[in-house]
Design an enzyme around this catalytic site. Structure first.
Site, short mmCIF file in Angstrom:
data_model
loop_
_atom_site.label_atom_id
_atom_site.label_comp_id
_atom_site.label_asym_id
_atom_site.label_seq_id
_atom_site.Cartn_x
_atom_site.Cartn_y
_atom_site.Cartn_z
N VAL A 113 0.74 -0.96 0.20
CA VAL A 113 -0.05 0.04 -0.06
C VAL A 113 0.74 1.06 -0.14
CG1 VAL A 113 -2.03 -0.98 1.08
CG2 VAL A 113 -0.19 -0.20 2.43
N SER A 114 2.03 1.16 -0.22
CA SER A 114 3.13 2.52 -0.43
C SER A 114 2.99 3.08 -1.70
CB SER A 114 4.32 2.01 -0.21
OG SER A 114 5.38 3.06 -0.47
N PRO A 115 2.52 4.42 -1.64
CA PRO A 115 2.33 5.12 -2.86
C PRO A 115 3.84 5.38 -3.38
CG PRO A 115 2.45 6.45 -0.91
CD PRO A 115 2.33 5.45 -0.53
#
EC number: 5.99.1.4
Length: 199
Positions: A11-13
């Site tokens: 879920v890391s941009p």
């Protein structure tokens, strides 16, 4: 043959903003990649990082500006505040671990597909249906979403322990077989140069 261990969270941009550049770099240098999803909040707690809700406002504002700029620079669509962020990254991580063990599909495409689902399509990557679609789109059996959950959980936990021991403190984080470390999607050019023997 060179090898890269890739530590990331689903879920890391900034992992999303890496796109498929890691895979392109590895292909250019004949390098292999092992994908190692992990619990980033737990890693922060061990390595001095600060979870997003606990950061000062100045850092939160800068983060959003940086995501917007880097997405524009890379030509990637992005939603700065997606409706399903934060969400639990573990189910997608377990599926990625199962897919890596099974083989037969495009693992880099799967990882990027999960990240794109969160950051460009505003879908909840903790949901079984979303994970199944990402698996299928990358050429994997969608049933992997339900297989090897215990092994996935064990590997997920082991990845955290390994990352902590190897000096990982954020994501994306890349370590070569010579223990050269690169933190951030903005260091992929340096990784490329290192594999070329120029750094």
């Amino acid at each position: 043959m060179a090898h890269i261990d890739y530590y990331f969270t689903a879920v890391s941009p900034f992992c999303y903003l890496a796109g498929l550049r890691l895979e392109e770099i590895a292909a250019r240098h004949g390098a292999t990649i092992t994908y190692k999803p992990l619990d980033m909040i737990a890693l922060f707690a061990r390595t001095g990082g600060v979870a997003l809700p606990d950061r000062p406002d100045c850092r939160k504002v800068y983060r959003l500006q940086e995501i917007r700029r880097q997405a524009a620079k890379r030509g990637l669509p992005v939603v700065l505040k997606p409706k399903h962020f934060p969400t639990n990254p573990a189910p997608a991580a377990y599926a990625i671990i199962a897919a890596q063990a099974a083989g037969g599909g495009d693992l880099g495409g799967l990882v990027h597909g999960v990240l794109r689902a969160c950051w460009a399509e505003e879908r909840d990557v903790a949901e079984d249906a979303v994970i199944r679609e990402c698996l299928s789109a990358a050429g994997f059996d969608s049933a992997l979403a339900d297989k090897g959950l215990l092994a996935g959980a064990e590997t997920y936990a082991a990845n955290l322990e390994e990352a902590t021991a190897r000096g990982v403190f954020g994501a994306p984080f890349y370590i070569t077989d010579g223990d050269e470390r690169f933190w951030g999607q903005d260091r992929l050019e340096d990784l490329d140069l290192h594999l070329a023997g120029r750094l």
